[in-house]
Design a protein around this motif. Structure first.
Motif, PDB file in Angstrom:
ATOM      1  N   LEU A   1       0.867  -1.177   0.000  1.00 26.76           N
ATOM      2  CA  LEU A   1       0.000   0.000   0.000  1.00 26.76           C
ATOM      3  C   LEU A   1       0.903   1.225   0.000  1.00 26.76           C
ATOM      4  O   LEU A   1       1.850   1.296   0.788  1.00 26.76           O
TER       5      LEU A   1
ATOM      6  N   GLU B   1      -5.460   4.114  -1.074  1.00 27.12           N
ATOM      7  CA  GLU B   1      -5.436   2.659  -1.141  1.00 27.12           C
ATOM      8  C   GLU B   1      -5.822   2.042   0.201  1.00 27.12           C
ATOM      9  O   GLU B   1      -6.543   1.038   0.259  1.00 27.12           O
TER      10      GLU B   1
ATOM     11  N   ASP C   1      -9.594   2.445   0.765  1.00 28.33           N
ATOM     12  CA  ASP C   1     -10.367   1.497  -0.042  1.00 28.33           C
ATOM     13  C   ASP C   1     -10.558   0.180   0.694  1.00 28.33           C
ATOM     14  O   ASP C   1     -11.558  -0.520   0.494  1.00 28.33           O
TER      15      ASP C   1
END
Length: 489
Positions: A204, A209, A212
């Motif tokens: 990541l 990200e 999410d």
């Protein structure tokens, strides 16, 4: 600290220093991994030259190496910050985190890890996204420890809890969950922690990200988490029962849960007395409505519903558009797309080029398009209103406004004001269906909470009278001052 992902564990270090060094070199075949044999290879010193502070190495470690080789049992006295390791993967982790490893023949099967990390970071600067005039002039940086320290400067409370994790099998990015243990709702914290611990991915590299993986998946342009670069704003959110999530390398804190009304707040609303914050928030709401509805309403009135205009005004608009080579819908869509291009240009072009592009686009291209008959004068006014509304809106919300105006333009071109009304009902229904960690996105409007709607969340009441925290985030302790009461409500 919890490390997510599966790593090779249980493999012990070899007995002799040279054998341990060979193990680590095979695991980390990088040119910047330095292996220094000392005292006829009875001591091995390993570190990444790109990660450690070389000056501290020569000052704090080198003078004590001979003493440690003679008396390895004195390692705590010689290197107070060190850790004694006996597992290969633990040694690899320490090297990758900027530690120096000492391997000695007098301590077979073990290694000493001494943290000497030296990651360069920029100094604390003024906020670049959340501009303020009379608020605090410091913002978060990309350094994880500095950000936590900035927050602790504002919240000197023993109940401030910080939980640290590493995510990503390869990136091993550091994540921090910060909250007031006696205020934040425990199930909100547990939900975030469970989702972080469940992450199993190779890497990541950005806050987006990470979010999410943490936020419920919904197809929506509206942000379900709020990002702030101002420590004082994050501290104020913690005091309401919200939770801050930090990501290593990001100069922002993510605040959860998030409702739409808090994202309309300006960064210095708390510093403007009693009436001004309500006025500022009203201006921001009007700005977002203008950015969203100015172009669709104009298109609906000049095409489908032109009969509602006064005769003189209708004739003026008709005369203004008489020389255009295309229909009004083409004009509106074309110049809204050009407007979005200019907004992106001013946001992401480096240095002073962005404002130059904005001036060039708004003055030169706009005036040239009007004079050559490619753009009506009324459309130029609508474009100016839209861009002003977009810039005054919240940065994160502005993208949702910019996306939603195109469906509204399409509805206005087909069904006029009736189409705008129908799509607006759909937009409100969509907003009311959104949640952030289980909190309704439109709180305190839907569900309606009058005490919060006319309290500190909308019309900023006096701090002297604010005896209760807002109930939007269901804090454990709602009392702020004597007489406010406590406990969850």
């Amino acid at each position: 600290m919890s490390v997510t992902g599966s790593h090779q564990t249980g493999l012990p270090l070899a007995q002799h220093p040279t054998s341990i060094a060979a193990q680590l070199k095979a695991r980390l075949p990088a040119d910047d991994l330095t292996i220094l044999p000392i005292d006829d290879e009875r001591v091995q010193c390993l570190f990444f030259t790109t990660l450690i502070d070389q000056k501290r190495y020569h000052r704090e470690i080198v003078p004590h190496l001979q003493a440690w080789a003679r008396e390895p049992e004195q390692w705590r006295a010689l290197f107070p910050q060190s850790k004694r390791l006996d597992q290969l993967e633990a040694a690899v982790d320490e090297l990758l985190h900027g530690s120096v490893l000492l391997l000695g023949a007098g301590d077979p099967g073990h290694a000493l890890a001494i943290p000497l990390r030296n990651i360069q970071h920029r100094s604390i600067q003024e906020p670049s996204v959340e501009k303020n005039v009379i608020g605090a002039k410091e913002s978060f940086t990309e350094d994880f420890e500095i950000n936590i320290g900035l927050l602790r400067r504002w919240v000197k409370d023993p109940q401030l809890d910080v939980r640290c994790y590493e995510v990503g099998r390869r990136s091993r990015s550091k994540v921090g969950v910060v909250y007031q243990a006696d205020i934040a709702r425990p199930d909100y914290v547990d939900k975030i922690v469970e989702r972080i611990e469940a992450i199993d991915i190779d890497a990541l590299h950005a806050h987006r990200e990470l979010m999410d993986m943490l936020i419920d998946r919904r197809v929506t342009p509206f942000p379900l988490y709020e990002m702030t670069e101002i420590p004082s704003k994050a501290a104020a959110g913690l005091a309401k029962g919200r939770i801050a999530v930090f990501f290593e390398g990001s100069p922002f804190a993510v605040m959860l849960p998030t409702v739409m009304m808090t994202m309309i707040d300006g960064p210095e609303n708390m510093l403007q007395g009693i009436l001004v914050p309500g006025f500022v928030k009203a201006i921001r709401i009007v700005a977002q409505l203008l950015a969203l509805y100015a172009a669709p309403l104009y298109l609906a009135i000049v095409t489908v519903d032109s009969f509602i205009l006064p005769t003189e005004f209708g004739l003026t608009i008709a005369s203004d558009q008489s020389g255009l080579p295309y229909a009004p819908v083409v004009e509106v869509v074309l110049f809204m797309i050009i407007l979005d291009i200019f907004i992106e240009g001013t946001s992401y072009v480096a240095g002073n080029i962005g404002p130059a592009i904005n001036v060039f686009g708004s003055l030169v291209i706009g005036e040239a398009a009007t004079q050559t008959g490619l753009m009506s004068r009324m459309m130029m006014i609508i474009t100016a209103i839209t861009v002003i509304g977009t810039y005054l809106a919240s940065y994160q919300l502005s993208y949702a406004v910019r996306v939603w105006k195109y469906p509204l333009i399409a509805a206005a071109s087909i069904m006029g004001l009736y189409g705008i009304m129908l799509l607006s009902v759909g937009l409100l229904s969509h907003l009311c269906s959104l949640q952030s960690l289980g909190v309704p996105y439109m709180s305190p409007l839907a569900p309606l909470r009058l005490s919060d709607l006319f309290g500190r969340e909308v019309i900023m009441s006096s701090t002297r009278d604010a005896s209760l925290r807002t109930g939007i985030y269901a804090p454990q302790d709602r009392g702020r001052q004597p007489g406010g009461g406590g406990g969850a409500q």
